[in-house]
Design a protein around this motif. Structure first.
Motif, PDB file in Angstrom:
ATOM      1  N   ALA A   1       0.827  -1.199   0.000  1.00 13.86           N
ATOM      2  CA  ALA A   1       0.000   0.000   0.000  1.00 13.86           C
ATOM      3  C   ALA A   1       0.866   1.255   0.000  1.00 13.86           C
ATOM      4  O   ALA A   1       0.603   2.206  -0.740  1.00 13.86           O
ATOM      5  CB  ALA A   1      -0.928  -0.004   1.209  1.00 13.86           C
ATOM      6  N   ALA A   2       1.916   1.257   0.809  1.00 15.01           N
ATOM      7  CA  ALA A   2       2.776   2.435   0.915  1.00 15.01           C
ATOM      8  C   ALA A   2       3.498   2.728  -0.395  1.00 15.01           C
ATOM      9  O   ALA A   2       3.821   3.897  -0.677  1.00 15.01           O
ATOM     10  CB  ALA A   2       3.778   2.236   2.045  1.00 15.01           C
ATOM     11  N   ARG A   3       3.752   1.699  -1.196  1.00 11.40           N
ATOM     12  CA  ARG A   3       4.477   1.899  -2.462  1.00 11.40           C
ATOM     13  C   ARG A   3       3.620   2.534  -3.547  1.00 11.40           C
ATOM     14  O   ARG A   3       4.149   3.006  -4.554  1.00 11.40           O
ATOM     15  CB  ARG A   3       5.024   0.566  -2.970  1.00 11.40           C
ATOM     16  N   ALA A   4       2.312   2.539  -3.380  1.00  3.97           N
ATOM     17  CA  ALA A   4       1.424   3.100  -4.404  1.00  3.97           C
ATOM     18  C   ALA A   4       1.666   4.603  -4.517  1.00  3.97           C
ATOM     19  O   ALA A   4       1.524   5.341  -3.545  1.00  3.97           O
ATOM     20  CB  ALA A   4      -0.030   2.823  -4.053  1.00  3.97           C
ATOM     21  N   THR A   5       2.022   5.048  -5.713  1.00  2.00           N
ATOM     22  CA  THR A   5       2.374   6.448  -5.908  1.00  2.00           C
ATOM     23  C   THR A   5       1.196   7.306  -6.334  1.00  2.00           C
ATOM     24  O   THR A   5       1.246   8.526  -6.223  1.00  2.00           O
ATOM     25  CB  THR A   5       3.483   6.569  -6.957  1.00  2.00           C
ATOM     26  N   ASP A   6       0.148   6.679  -6.854  1.00  2.00           N
ATOM     27  CA  ASP A   6      -1.059   7.412  -7.233  1.00  2.00           C
ATOM     28  C   ASP A   6      -2.245   6.463  -7.139  1.00  2.00           C
ATOM     29  O   ASP A   6      -2.086   5.275  -6.817  1.00  2.00           O
ATOM     30  CB  ASP A   6      -0.932   8.022  -8.635  1.00  2.00           C
ATOM     31  N   LEU A   7      -3.446   6.963  -7.424  1.00  2.00           N
ATOM     32  CA  LEU A   7      -4.645   6.147  -7.261  1.00  2.00           C
ATOM     33  C   LEU A   7      -4.683   4.979  -8.233  1.00  2.00           C
ATOM     34  O   LEU A   7      -5.133   3.885  -7.875  1.00  2.00           O
ATOM     35  CB  LEU A   7      -5.892   7.021  -7.419  1.00  2.00           C
ATOM     36  N   ALA A   8      -4.233   5.176  -9.453  1.00  2.00           N
ATOM     37  CA  ALA A   8      -4.222   4.073 -10.417  1.00  2.00           C
ATOM     38  C   ALA A   8      -3.320   2.944  -9.933  1.00  2.00           C
ATOM     39  O   ALA A   8      -3.655   1.755 -10.048  1.00  2.00           O
ATOM     40  CB  ALA A   8      -3.769   4.577 -11.787  1.00  2.00           C
ATOM     41  N   ASP A   9      -2.170   3.294  -9.404  1.00  2.00           N
ATOM     42  CA  ASP A   9      -1.233   2.314  -8.860  1.00  2.00           C
ATOM     43  C   ASP A   9      -1.852   1.588  -7.674  1.00  2.00           C
ATOM     44  O   ASP A   9      -1.757   0.364  -7.540  1.00  2.00           O
ATOM     45  CB  ASP A   9       0.044   3.047  -8.452  1.00  2.00           C
ATOM     46  N   LEU A  10      -2.511   2.352  -6.801  1.00  2.00           N
ATOM     47  CA  LEU A  10      -3.165   1.752  -5.638  1.00  2.00           C
ATOM     48  C   LEU A  10      -4.293   0.821  -6.063  1.00  2.00           C
ATOM     49  O   LEU A  10      -4.421  -0.297  -5.542  1.00  2.00           O
ATOM     50  CB  LEU A  10      -3.710   2.844  -4.733  1.00  2.00           C
ATOM     51  N   ASP A  11      -5.129   1.257  -6.999  1.00  2.00           N
ATOM     52  CA  ASP A  11      -6.253   0.438  -7.451  1.00  2.00           C
ATOM     53  C   ASP A  11      -5.770  -0.902  -8.004  1.00  2.00           C
ATOM     54  O   ASP A  11      -6.387  -1.951  -7.768  1.00  2.00           O
ATOM     55  CB  ASP A  11      -7.062   1.180  -8.509  1.00  2.00           C
ATOM     56  N   ALA A  12      -4.681  -0.865  -8.754  1.00  2.00           N
ATOM     57  CA  ALA A  12      -4.133  -2.105  -9.319  1.00  2.00           C
ATOM     58  C   ALA A  12      -3.648  -3.032  -8.216  1.00  2.00           C
ATOM     59  O   ALA A  12      -3.858  -4.256  -8.272  1.00  2.00           O
ATOM     60  CB  ALA A  12      -3.000  -1.775 -10.285  1.00  2.00           C
TER      61      ALA A  12
END
Length: 237
Positions: free
Chosen positions: A5-16
């Motif tokens: 979760a912490a590595r997600a840099t934006d919402l698209a990255d988080l959603d994936a």
């Protein structure tokens, strides 16, 4: 999970990353069983059968926090509150409030867009009997916390749908905003309002479940009042 979760840099990255989560064995087994067995009315459809990411504006000033995806709603369509009766009520209210471009949400490609609003759930997989365990809520929390962190620059108010979502918000205060949660915790209720420090205001709203909407415990007018209040607090015209 926390690291992912912490590595997600934006919402698209988080959603994936959310969509590829297998952290809770009970929830994984249930969501996949539902997607395989299906409901008779949807037997010709391909179910999503995975965790359901958030949906809406990246610069949201208002967030709507739900409990978890519905087995034959978001777990089928891949979009939160899409394809079930709860979503019918919620998106109709958002449309009346000027926060959605259309009053219905039937499929992930139906053209629905949200204005100044993002919707997500405390638990991202459909749970048996619509009842996630506290351990599953806590395991899933890093996704919620990272999503709030990503929209933090604009977020002004959170509408918690039901007591489960209301309770799930307090750890966000500590982990995302560095704000100590109030003690004792304010009680959940429809129309309840809490605000403090640099964190967004929190509004309580009865969940848009069929149990509440069919019995009249939650009426369209009550929803309209909550979203009017949310818009006022968020500074949305």
């Amino acid at each position: 999970m926390v690291a992912r979760a912490a590595r997600a840099t934006d919402l698209a990255d988080l959603d994936a990353a959310v969509s590829d989560c297998f952290a809770c064995p009970r929830l994984v087994a249930w969501r996949e069983e539902v997607a395989r067995v299906k409901r008779a009315a949807f037997r010709d459809q391909r179910y999503w059968g995975r965790p359901v990411p958030g949906f809406g504006a990246a610069d949201a000033r208002t967030a709507i926090l739900g409990l978890a995806p519905a087995a034959h709603g978001g777990n089928r369509t891949g979009r939160i509150f899409t394809g079930d009766r709860s979503g019918d009520v919620l998106f109709a209210a958002l449309h009346r409030a000027g926060l959605a471009n259309q009053p219905t949400s039937v499929a992930s490609d139906d053209g629905l867009t949200l204005r100044d609003t993002r919707i997500f759930a405390a638990v991202r997989c459909a749970p048996p009997d619509n009842k996630p365990t506290p351990a599953e809520r806590d395991t899933c929390a890093p996704w919620l916390h990272r999503e709030v962190a990503l929209i933090r620059p604009t977020l002004r108010v959170v509408v918690a749908l039901g007591a489960f979502a209301w309770a799930a918000w307090w750890p966000v205060l500590r982990d995302v905003y560095g704000v100590r949660p109030p003690s004792p915790r304010p009680a959940f209720g429809h129309g309840a309002h809490w605000s403090g420090g640099s964190a967004p205001a929190l509004l309580g709203c009865y969940h848009v479940s069929q149990q509440n909407t069919f019995t009249g415990r939650l009426t369209p007018g009550m929803l309209d009042d909550v979203f009017a209040r949310a818009k006022q607090l968020a500074g949305v015209d």
